[in-house]
Scaffold this active site. Structure first.
Site, PDB file in Angstrom:
ATOM      1  N   SER A  57       0.938  -1.307  -0.011  1.00 16.81           N
ATOM      2  CA  SER A  57       0.004   0.055  -0.162  1.00 16.81           C
ATOM      3  C   SER A  57       0.865   1.386   0.044  1.00 16.81           C
ATOM      4  CB  SER A  57      -0.913  -0.201   1.173  1.00 16.81           C
ATOM      5  OG  SER A  57      -1.428   1.150   1.390  1.00 16.81           O
TER       6      SER A  57
ATOM      7  N   TYR B 192      -2.270  -1.306  10.907  1.00 17.77           N
ATOM      8  CA  TYR B 192      -2.694  -1.833   9.368  1.00 17.77           C
ATOM      9  C   TYR B 192      -1.343  -1.476   8.640  1.00 17.77           C
ATOM     10  CZ  TYR B 192      -3.958  -1.808   4.691  1.00 17.77           C
ATOM     11  OH  TYR B 192      -3.893  -2.218   3.175  1.00 17.77           O
TER      12      TYR B 192
ATOM     13  N   LYS C  80       1.709  -3.877   6.564  1.00 19.21           N
ATOM     14  CA  LYS C  80       2.099  -3.791   5.237  1.00 19.21           C
ATOM     15  C   LYS C  80       3.849  -3.578   5.227  1.00 19.21           C
ATOM     16  CE  LYS C  80      -1.662  -4.657   3.308  1.00 19.21           C
ATOM     17  NZ  LYS C  80      -1.833  -5.965   2.911  1.00 19.21           N
TER      18      LYS C  80
HETATM   19  P1  NAD Z   1     -11.270  -7.186   0.849  1.00 20.94           P
HETATM   20  O1  NAD Z   1     -11.497  -7.295   2.292  1.00 20.94           O
HETATM   21  O2  NAD Z   1     -12.278  -6.902  -0.061  1.00 20.94           O
HETATM   22  O3  NAD Z   1     -10.547  -8.673   0.486  1.00 20.94           O
HETATM   23  C1  NAD Z   1      -9.760  -9.274   1.303  1.00 20.94           C
HETATM   24  C2  NAD Z   1     -10.499 -10.839   1.163  1.00 20.94           C
HETATM   25  O4  NAD Z   1      -9.507 -11.758   1.881  1.00 20.94           O
HETATM   26  C3  NAD Z   1     -11.908 -10.888   1.518  1.00 20.94           C
HETATM   27  O5  NAD Z   1     -12.775 -11.647   0.568  1.00 20.94           O
HETATM   28  C4  NAD Z   1     -11.805 -11.635   3.034  1.00 20.94           C
HETATM   29  O6  NAD Z   1     -12.754 -12.527   3.233  1.00 20.94           O
HETATM   30  C5  NAD Z   1     -10.442 -12.450   2.841  1.00 20.94           C
HETATM   31  N1  NAD Z   1      -9.733 -12.869   4.027  1.00 20.94           N
HETATM   32  C6  NAD Z   1      -9.404 -12.138   4.890  1.00 20.94           C
HETATM   33  N2  NAD Z   1      -8.688 -12.750   5.981  1.00 20.94           N
HETATM   34  C7  NAD Z   1      -8.597 -13.929   5.578  1.00 20.94           C
HETATM   35  C8  NAD Z   1      -8.112 -15.122   5.908  1.00 20.94           C
HETATM   36  N3  NAD Z   1      -7.489 -15.260   7.317  1.00 20.94           N
HETATM   37  N4  NAD Z   1      -8.296 -16.391   5.295  1.00 20.94           N
HETATM   38  C9  NAD Z   1      -8.765 -16.347   4.130  1.00 20.94           C
HETATM   39  N5  NAD Z   1      -9.287 -15.282   3.581  1.00 20.94           N
HETATM   40  C10 NAD Z   1      -9.273 -14.085   4.240  1.00 20.94           C
HETATM   41  O7  NAD Z   1      -9.930  -6.252   0.546  1.00 20.94           O
HETATM   42  P2  NAD Z   1      -9.446  -5.317  -0.697  1.00 20.94           P
HETATM   43  O8  NAD Z   1      -9.753  -4.133  -0.719  1.00 20.94           O
HETATM   44  O9  NAD Z   1      -9.527  -6.526  -1.865  1.00 20.94           O
HETATM   45  O10 NAD Z   1      -7.791  -5.648  -0.502  1.00 20.94           O
HETATM   46  C11 NAD Z   1      -6.964  -6.552  -0.942  1.00 20.94           C
HETATM   47  C12 NAD Z   1      -5.645  -6.443  -0.475  1.00 20.94           C
HETATM   48  O11 NAD Z   1      -5.264  -5.256  -0.778  1.00 20.94           O
HETATM   49  C13 NAD Z   1      -5.426  -6.497   0.984  1.00 20.94           C
HETATM   50  O12 NAD Z   1      -4.427  -6.784   1.526  1.00 20.94           O
HETATM   51  C14 NAD Z   1      -5.291  -4.814   1.497  1.00 20.94           C
HETATM   52  O13 NAD Z   1      -4.699  -4.550   2.692  1.00 20.94           O
HETATM   53  C15 NAD Z   1      -4.628  -4.383   0.278  1.00 20.94           C
HETATM   54  N6  NAD Z   1      -4.899  -2.957   0.052  1.00 20.94           N
HETATM   55  C16 NAD Z   1      -6.103  -2.382  -0.338  1.00 20.94           C
HETATM   56  C17 NAD Z   1      -6.525  -1.243  -0.551  1.00 20.94           C
HETATM   57  C18 NAD Z   1      -7.652  -0.652  -0.659  1.00 20.94           C
HETATM   58  O14 NAD Z   1      -7.802   0.533  -0.951  1.00 20.94           O
HETATM   59  N7  NAD Z   1      -8.731  -1.440  -0.955  1.00 20.94           N
HETATM   60  C19 NAD Z   1      -5.235  -0.565  -0.752  1.00 20.94           C
HETATM   61  C20 NAD Z   1      -4.025  -0.845  -0.530  1.00 20.94           C
HETATM   62  C21 NAD Z   1      -3.904  -2.035  -0.300  1.00 20.94           C
HETATM   63  C1  WQD Z   2      -9.550   9.464   1.234  1.00 14.98           C
HETATM   64  C2  WQD Z   2      -9.542  10.918   1.366  1.00 14.98           C
HETATM   65  C3  WQD Z   2     -10.016  11.337   3.781  1.00 14.98           C
HETATM   66  C4  WQD Z   2     -13.718   9.481   3.995  1.00 14.98           C
HETATM   67  C5  WQD Z   2      -6.878   4.651   3.055  1.00 14.98           C
HETATM   68  C6  WQD Z   2      -6.073   3.806   3.808  1.00 14.98           C
HETATM   69  C7  WQD Z   2      -4.653   3.383   3.238  1.00 14.98           C
HETATM   70  C8  WQD Z   2      -5.036   2.793   1.835  1.00 14.98           C
HETATM   71  C9  WQD Z   2      -5.701   3.539   1.217  1.00 14.98           C
HETATM   72  C10 WQD Z   2      -4.999   0.329   2.121  1.00 14.98           C
HETATM   73  C11 WQD Z   2      -8.940  11.388   2.625  1.00 14.98           C
HETATM   74  C12 WQD Z   2     -11.080  11.891   3.084  1.00 14.98           C
HETATM   75  C13 WQD Z   2     -12.605  10.038   3.668  1.00 14.98           C
HETATM   76  C14 WQD Z   2     -14.700  10.458   4.238  1.00 14.98           C
HETATM   77  C15 WQD Z   2     -13.490  12.304   3.795  1.00 14.98           C
HETATM   78  N1  WQD Z   2      -5.724   1.578   1.865  1.00 14.98           N
HETATM   79  N2  WQD Z   2     -12.543  11.358   3.474  1.00 14.98           N
HETATM   80  N3  WQD Z   2     -14.765  11.748   4.314  1.00 14.98           N
HETATM   81  O1  WQD Z   2      -7.088   8.198   3.567  1.00 14.98           O
HETATM   82  O2  WQD Z   2      -6.112   7.698   1.146  1.00 14.98           O
HETATM   83  O3  WQD Z   2      -6.124   5.569   2.775  1.00 14.98           O
HETATM   84  O4  WQD Z   2      -6.931   3.845   1.593  1.00 14.98           O
HETATM   85  O5  WQD Z   2      -3.830   0.225   2.350  1.00 14.98           O
HETATM   86  O6  WQD Z   2      -4.197   2.579   4.085  1.00 14.98           O
HETATM   87  O7  WQD Z   2      -5.794   4.547   5.080  1.00 14.98           O
HETATM   88  O8  WQD Z   2      -8.481   6.709   1.758  1.00 14.98           O
HETATM   89  O9  WQD Z   2     -10.480   6.730   1.263  1.00 14.98           O
HETATM   90  O10 WQD Z   2     -10.061   7.001   3.553  1.00 14.98           O
HETATM   91  O11 WQD Z   2      -9.680   8.806   2.154  1.00 14.98           O
HETATM   92  O12 WQD Z   2     -13.222  13.377   3.741  1.00 14.98           O
HETATM   93  O13 WQD Z   2     -16.029   9.882   4.940  1.00 14.98           O
HETATM   94  O14 WQD Z   2     -11.098  11.183   1.854  1.00 14.98           O
HETATM   95  O15 WQD Z   2      -9.785  12.112   4.947  1.00 14.98           O
HETATM   96  O16 WQD Z   2      -8.453  12.800   2.762  1.00 14.98           O
HETATM   97  P1  WQD Z   2      -6.918   7.135   2.352  1.00 14.98           P
HETATM   98  P2  WQD Z   2      -9.947   7.384   2.211  1.00 14.98           P
END
Ligand code: NAD
Ligand code: WQD
Length: 343
Positions: free
Chosen positions: A125, A150, A154
């Site tokens: 991330s 969290y 990562k």
């Molecule tokens: P998500 O929660 O939609 O998907 C994760 C999936 O993993 C879910 O279906 C959940 O049921 C499964 N899971 C969780 N723990 C498990 C376990 N112990 N055993 C088996 N299955 C399990 O999340 P996402 O948004 O698709 O994110 C996927 C990955 O990307 C994560 O590692 C997250 O940290 C990373 N990531 C997400 C974002 C974002 O904004 N969505 C941003 C940066 C990184």
């Molecule tokens: C975006 C912007 C908020 C909600 C998160 C995780 C980060 C990564 C990406 C996984 C920010 C603002 C939000 C609301 C708002 N995920 N906001 N009102 O902060 O970039 O990061 O997602 O790895 O770890 O922290 O994304 O969508 O939460 O927020 O004003 O109700 O929107 O303050 O500036 P962010 P976000």
């Protein structure tokens, strides 16, 4: 060729499974449905007309991970999405996050390090960069102390993978996602946040549908173009396609470094007000919002330098912020209509 996708029924995982199946890979999904539903599998099948294997178990159960690798000894690549991802919850329940985001990673790597060939992709991330000193953020930018458990998982996850690669034949790609948003154009799969959304775009969508009274905008006194925070919102389908290219690169094995890191973003920063305006244009309606205090732990600005991914992966985003917001809006309308019908 068999690719394992852990968390393959989740948001980014399900979109990646679709792209892998469309490219002709055989896919095995591992998911314990802790943050997803088995109906996502039906959506994947409807889009691709292919049926991936689904193994429903919790990756924290080490013996199940071991059994899985005995059964699927012929794995060509492993894409590890499964994790818990709610930043705020991780502050409240740090041990849940350290366990769920690190124990499965260790168990999977214990199996992969025994193999002569092992290709691994890790969901990292942009959070590892914290508030970077200069924009756009390159992969060389320093890693900042994490503000949440969290984020820490990562950073530690990346370190674990690098250490294992030093003593094994593991080849790994660490993908640092910026802010994935949007849904598949078929509207068969999309983002399904549980409870009150913590992320901006799902909150906007639910407010647009009238499920939430108004969006709270966390601060408008930041040093940015309009005072609101700036992020790099990337269409989830572009994110998914990058995984297919990365796994093909690992399998191909040419000119690889053992551990490679890529930013997945668009290279463009958008402020919160810009996202709201884009939503208003697409939905042809006003979004009720209110400016409130800053949210703890927020960085001011984060957007990616994508040159490394462009040059080495040969990957570029194809979809725009408008495409992503339109797909998120169409998806939200569809899921709310279905909920209404089932009442
Ligand atoms: P998500 O929660 O939609 O998907 C994760 C999936 O993993 C879910 O279906 C959940 O049921 C499964 N899971 C969780 N723990 C498990 C376990 N112990 N055993 C088996 N299955 C399990 O999340 P996402 O948004 O698709 O994110 C996927 C990955 O990307 C994560 O590692 C997250 O940290 C990373 N990531 C997400 C974002 C974002 O904004 N969505 C941003 C940066 C990184
Ligand atoms: C975006 C912007 C908020 C909600 C998160 C995780 C980060 C990564 C990406 C996984 C920010 C603002 C939000 C609301 C708002 N995920 N906001 N009102 O902060 O970039 O990061 O997602 O790895 O770890 O922290 O994304 O969508 O939460 O927020 O004003 O109700 O929107 O303050 O500036 P962010 P976000």
């Amino acid at each position: 060729m068999k690719i394992v996708v852990s968390g393959g029924l989740g948001y980014i995982g399900s979109h990646t499974v679709v792209e892998l199946l469309n490219e002709g890979f055989e896919v095995v999904i591992i998911d314990d449905l802790s943050n997803s539903s088995v109906e996502v599998l039906d959506g994947i099948i409807r889009i691709t007309k292919k049926i991936p294997i689904f193994e429903n178990f919790d990756l924290r159960e080490k013996n199940k991970v071991q059994q899985f690798f005995k059964k699927h000894y012929d794995v060509a690549g492993f894409i590890h999405f499964a994790a818990s991802k709610a930043v705020g919850e991780s502050v409240q329940k740090p041990l849940l996050y350290y366990e769920n985001n690190l124990a499965p990673l260790i168990y999977i790597l214990q199996e992969l390090q025994e193999k002569l060939v092992a290709n691994f992709i890790f969901s990292s991330s942009c959070t590892v960069y914290g508030q970077a000193e200069s924009m756009p953020i390159t992969e060389m930018a320093s890693i900042q102390p994490a503000v949440s458990p969290y984020g820490n998982t990562k950073q530690i996850g990346e370190e674990i993978i690098k250490d294992v690669a030093k003593v094994s034949s593991l080849n790994a790609v660490l993908l640092r996602y910026f802010n994935p948003i949007g849904s598949h154009s078929s509207l068969e799969i999309g983002e399904l946040p549980l409870g009150i959304p913590q992320n901006l775009v799902p909150y906007i969508m639910q407010t647009g549908m009238g499920l939430r009274k108004e969006l709270s905008v966390y601060g408008d006194d930041y040093p940015t173009i309009d005072g609101t925070c700036v992020r790099d919102y990337i269409h989830v389908v572009d994110v998914a396609k990058a995984h297919v290219i990365a796994i093909q690169r690992l399998i191909n094995g040419k000119n690889l470094e053992q551990v490679e890191i890529f930013n997945l973003g668009t290279g463009r920063g958008s402020s919160i007000l810009e996202v709201i305006q884009t939503f208003e244009k697409i939905s042809e309606q006003k979004l009720p919002y209110n400016i409130v205090n800053r949210r703890n732990g927020d960085v001011v600005t984060a957007y990616a330098n994508t040159e490394k991914a462009n040059a080495i992966l040969g990957w570029k985003t194809k979809l725009t912020l408008e495409d992503a917001i339109a797909s998120a809006w169409n998806w939200e309308k569809k899921i709310q209509k279905e909920k209404f019908k089932s009442l």
